[in-house]
Scaffold this active site. Structure first.
Site, PDB file in Angstrom:
ATOM      1  N   ASN A 144      36.475   0.414 -11.135  1.00  0.00           N
ATOM      2  CA  ASN A 144      35.423   0.891 -12.041  1.00  0.00           C
ATOM      3  C   ASN A 144      34.057   0.313 -11.673  1.00  0.00           C
ATOM      4  O   ASN A 144      33.097   0.460 -12.435  1.00  0.00           O
ATOM      5  CB  ASN A 144      35.735   0.483 -13.480  1.00  0.00           C
ATOM      6  CG  ASN A 144      37.042   1.048 -13.964  1.00  0.00           C
ATOM      7  OD1 ASN A 144      37.344   2.203 -13.719  1.00  0.00           O
ATOM      8  ND2 ASN A 144      37.825   0.235 -14.643  1.00  0.00           N
ATOM      9  N   HIS A 172      40.518   4.872 -26.151  1.00  0.00           N
ATOM     10  CA  HIS A 172      41.067   3.672 -25.505  1.00  0.00           C
ATOM     11  C   HIS A 172      41.910   2.824 -26.462  1.00  0.00           C
ATOM     12  O   HIS A 172      41.659   2.794 -27.669  1.00  0.00           O
ATOM     13  CB  HIS A 172      39.865   2.843 -25.012  1.00  0.00           C
ATOM     14  CG  HIS A 172      40.216   1.732 -24.085  1.00  0.00           C
ATOM     15  ND1 HIS A 172      40.314   0.435 -24.498  1.00  0.00           N
ATOM     16  CD2 HIS A 172      40.450   1.732 -22.752  1.00  0.00           C
ATOM     17  CE1 HIS A 172      40.596  -0.330 -23.459  1.00  0.00           C
ATOM     18  NE2 HIS A 172      40.679   0.432 -22.384  1.00  0.00           N
ATOM     19  N   GLU A 225      34.637   8.254 -27.151  1.00  0.00           N
ATOM     20  CA  GLU A 225      34.117   7.712 -25.895  1.00  0.00           C
ATOM     21  C   GLU A 225      33.149   8.738 -25.335  1.00  0.00           C
ATOM     22  O   GLU A 225      33.358   9.943 -25.515  1.00  0.00           O
ATOM     23  CB  GLU A 225      35.263   7.480 -24.904  1.00  0.00           C
ATOM     24  CG  GLU A 225      36.230   6.421 -25.369  1.00  0.00           C
ATOM     25  CD  GLU A 225      37.420   6.243 -24.420  1.00  0.00           C
ATOM     26  OE1 GLU A 225      37.293   6.545 -23.220  1.00  0.00           O
ATOM     27  OE2 GLU A 225      38.471   5.809 -24.900  1.00  0.00           O
ATOM     28  N   SER A 268      38.120   7.625 -20.098  1.00  0.00           N
ATOM     29  CA  SER A 268      38.440   6.782 -18.946  1.00  0.00           C
ATOM     30  C   SER A 268      39.550   7.351 -18.066  1.00  0.00           C
ATOM     31  O   SER A 268      39.594   7.045 -16.890  1.00  0.00           O
ATOM     32  CB  SER A 268      38.813   5.378 -19.415  1.00  0.00           C
ATOM     33  OG  SER A 268      39.837   5.433 -20.378  1.00  0.00           O
ATOM     34  N   ASP A 298      31.733   4.759 -27.626  1.00  0.00           N
ATOM     35  CA  ASP A 298      32.116   3.799 -26.585  1.00  0.00           C
ATOM     36  C   ASP A 298      31.608   4.335 -25.251  1.00  0.00           C
ATOM     37  O   ASP A 298      32.063   5.373 -24.777  1.00  0.00           O
ATOM     38  CB  ASP A 298      33.643   3.671 -26.601  1.00  0.00           C
ATOM     39  CG  ASP A 298      34.203   2.757 -25.520  1.00  0.00           C
ATOM     40  OD1 ASP A 298      33.574   2.643 -24.457  1.00  0.00           O
ATOM     41  OD2 ASP A 298      35.286   2.184 -25.733  1.00  0.00           O
ATOM     42  N   HIS A 302      32.334   3.886 -19.734  1.00  0.00           N
ATOM     43  CA  HIS A 302      32.244   4.539 -18.413  1.00  0.00           C
ATOM     44  C   HIS A 302      30.958   5.336 -18.232  1.00  0.00           C
ATOM     45  O   HIS A 302      30.816   6.058 -17.259  1.00  0.00           O
ATOM     46  CB  HIS A 302      33.463   5.440 -18.190  1.00  0.00           C
ATOM     47  CG  HIS A 302      34.732   4.657 -18.094  1.00  0.00           C
ATOM     48  ND1 HIS A 302      35.163   4.076 -16.924  1.00  0.00           N
ATOM     49  CD2 HIS A 302      35.631   4.306 -19.040  1.00  0.00           C
ATOM     50  CE1 HIS A 302      36.291   3.422 -17.148  1.00  0.00           C
ATOM     51  NE2 HIS A 302      36.597   3.547 -18.428  1.00  0.00           N
ATOM     52  N   LYS A 347      32.193  -2.672 -15.927  1.00  0.00           N
ATOM     53  CA  LYS A 347      32.438  -1.472 -15.124  1.00  0.00           C
ATOM     54  C   LYS A 347      31.211  -1.190 -14.234  1.00  0.00           C
ATOM     55  O   LYS A 347      30.980  -1.943 -13.318  1.00  0.00           O
ATOM     56  CB  LYS A 347      32.854  -0.342 -16.039  1.00  0.00           C
ATOM     57  CG  LYS A 347      34.294  -0.654 -16.492  1.00  0.00           C
ATOM     58  CD  LYS A 347      34.840   0.141 -17.602  1.00  0.00           C
ATOM     59  CE  LYS A 347      36.266  -0.376 -17.881  1.00  0.00           C
ATOM     60  NZ  LYS A 347      36.773  -0.018 -19.181  1.00  0.00           N
TER      61      LYS A 347
HETATM   62  C1  PLP Z   1      37.576  -0.603 -20.141  1.00  0.00           C
HETATM   63  C2  PLP Z   1      37.360  -0.046 -21.486  1.00  0.00           C
HETATM   64  C3  PLP Z   1      37.220  -0.881 -22.607  1.00  0.00           C
HETATM   65  C4  PLP Z   1      37.424  -2.360 -22.517  1.00  0.00           C
HETATM   66  O1  PLP Z   1      36.371  -2.989 -21.886  1.00  0.00           O
HETATM   67  P1  PLP Z   1      36.595  -4.404 -21.176  1.00  0.00           P
HETATM   68  O2  PLP Z   1      35.254  -4.967 -21.039  1.00  0.00           O
HETATM   69  O3  PLP Z   1      37.290  -4.108 -19.881  1.00  0.00           O
HETATM   70  O4  PLP Z   1      37.492  -5.201 -22.090  1.00  0.00           O
HETATM   71  C5  PLP Z   1      36.936  -0.291 -23.813  1.00  0.00           C
HETATM   72  N1  PLP Z   1      36.808   1.038 -23.940  1.00  0.00           N
HETATM   73  C6  PLP Z   1      36.961   1.864 -22.890  1.00  0.00           C
HETATM   74  C7  PLP Z   1      36.800   3.328 -23.084  1.00  0.00           C
HETATM   75  C8  PLP Z   1      37.249   1.353 -21.629  1.00  0.00           C
HETATM   76  O5  PLP Z   1      37.426   2.169 -20.607  1.00  0.00           O
END
Ligand code: PLP
Length: 395
Positions: free
Chosen positions: A48, A134, A177, A181, A206, A209, A240
């Site tokens: 990522n 997620h 999101e 992801s 969220d 990504h 990421k």
């Molecule tokens: C990776 C991810 C998280 C968690 O983030 P980290 O910093 O890796 O703990 C939360 N939400 C989504 C959509 C993700 O892809």
């Protein structure tokens, strides 16, 4: 414990046991599996680290300087004596990046989601989440004790149906999101904020990504879609596209004041270490300064997709840097991932329960670690395993 070994045996038998595979990074997007020292180097299509910032000199130097000046650890939670100036500098940078009034750092994205949701809603309230949200969002919902409804992926008509059917007495919260992801598709945020106007729910987006990749300043999809003022809270991670570690929530000053009093994963956890914060700060500055890095990434993404189309793959490759090749059964996805490894490509087989039953897939992500030659090589390897295991996906 008999139960434990029974569980593990069963997982092993059905091919669903997760195992760690340490990797050695060789540069240029190549990795080697450390437990197979004589094996081929593999092109890493599962990272990522989209902008390749984890290896960027600005992040490394900034981290090294902070480590030398401020030490390895922050020593305490922010509300104790762990609150350093550099945490505030990063929060200010995130505030500008996101076009919000304030921001709050969290140890990780998982901690941010697991902390914010129970802070906002509880028993008597209602949460609506996308079915593909997620695990950290789902766990935050479970922790909150609020009633939970899951709507079909990106299906806002279904969300509206649920909103109408469940006239909430308490607070309602919708969590989506911006970029999914495992599917690499995009939430229709402009339509969602129209629903928010009509139904008055709190909206949490969220951007794990999306941050750093979308929007004129890299602020994410919320910025690209111009809906910042209608999203109550934006969450994102530094782990990421920003190449570092940690996470944030951005919102109104009042919201952030509230979260710092209520989010237990913020209150009861040690502040992020200075070097990590300094690297994140350098990353945020880089993506805000110019669009060069994201433009370069999008060129590589387009090139990779073109290689696949030209090779006869008739799959919707989606609009983003995350490219899912859905093949159905878990064992087929696993066999294809093994086939890719033999051809020098590392891509993850994503299986249920991470994705719905019968939608096991290979997940390819394009990063700036991969040059044109490597991308072409990866596409050829993928086309070859598709021909062997899933020929119906070719024209
Ligand atoms: C990776 C991810 C998280 C968690 O983030 P980290 O910093 O890796 O703990 C939360 N939400 C989504 C959509 C993700 O892809």
């Amino acid at each position: 414990m008999a139960q434990l070994s029974h569980w593990l045996d069963q997982r092993r038998r059905t091919g669903g046991l997760r195992e760690l595979r340490p990797v050695v990074r060789l540069g240029n997007g190549r990795i080697r599996l450390a437990d197979l020292p004589d094996s081929l180097p593999l092109l890493d299509f599962s990272s990522n680290d989209y902008l390749a910032l984890s290896a960027h000199p600005a992040l490394m130097e900034s981290g090294q300087r902070a480590l030398a000046e401020l030490g390895a650890g922050s020593g305490a939670a922010r509300l104790m004596s762990g609150d350093l100036l550099i945490h505030h500098q990063l929060e200010e940078a995130v505030t500008s990046l996101k076009g919000k009034e304030a921001a709050l750092l969290f140890g990780s994205g998982f901690m941010a989601n697991a902390g914010v949701i129970p802070a906002l809603v509880g028993r008597g309230d209602t949460i609506y989440i996308d079915r593909l949200d997620h695990a950290s969002i789902y766990d935050g919902c479970q922790l909150s004790g609020a009633k939970l409804h899951r709507f079909r992926h990106n299906d806002l008509a279904h969300l509206e149906e649920l909103l109408q059917k469940n006239p909430a007495d308490g607070q309602s919260l919708v969590v989506v999101e911006s970029i999914y992801s495992m599917d690499g598709d995009r939430c229709p945020l402009p339509e969602l904020v129209r629903l928010r106007k009509r139904y008055g729910f709190l909206l949490l987006v969220d951007e794990a990504h999306g941050t750093g990749l979308f929007g004129p300043n890299g602020g994410g999809v919320v910025e690209a879609d111009g809906v910042g003022d209608e999203v109550d809270l934006v969450m994102g991670t530094f782990g990421k596209a920003l190449g570092s570690y940690g996470a944030y929530l951005a919102g109104s000053q009042e919201m952030i004041d509230y979260l710092l009093n209520r989010a237990r994963s913020f209150i009861y956890s040690t502040a992020l270490p200075p070097a990590v914060v300094a690297s994140s700060l350098a990353a945020v500055e880089l993506v805000r300064q110019s669009s060069e890095l994201r433009d370069d990434l999008w060129q590589r993404v387009t090139f990779f997709k073109k290689c696949l189309c030209d090779g006869g793959l008739k799959v919707d490759l989606g609009p983003t840097q995350i490219i899912p090749i859905t093949v159905g059964a878990s064992d087929r996805a696993l066999q294809m991932a093994k086939g890719l490894q033999k051809r020098g490509v590392f891509a993850t087989a994503v299986r249920p329960p991470t994705v719905p039953e019968n939608s096991a897939r290979l997940r390819f992500s394009v990063t700036r670690h991969l040059g044109v030659e490597q991308l072409a090589e990866g596409a050829q390897a993928l086309l070859a395993v598709v021909k062997d295991f899933a020929p119906e996906l070719l024209v």
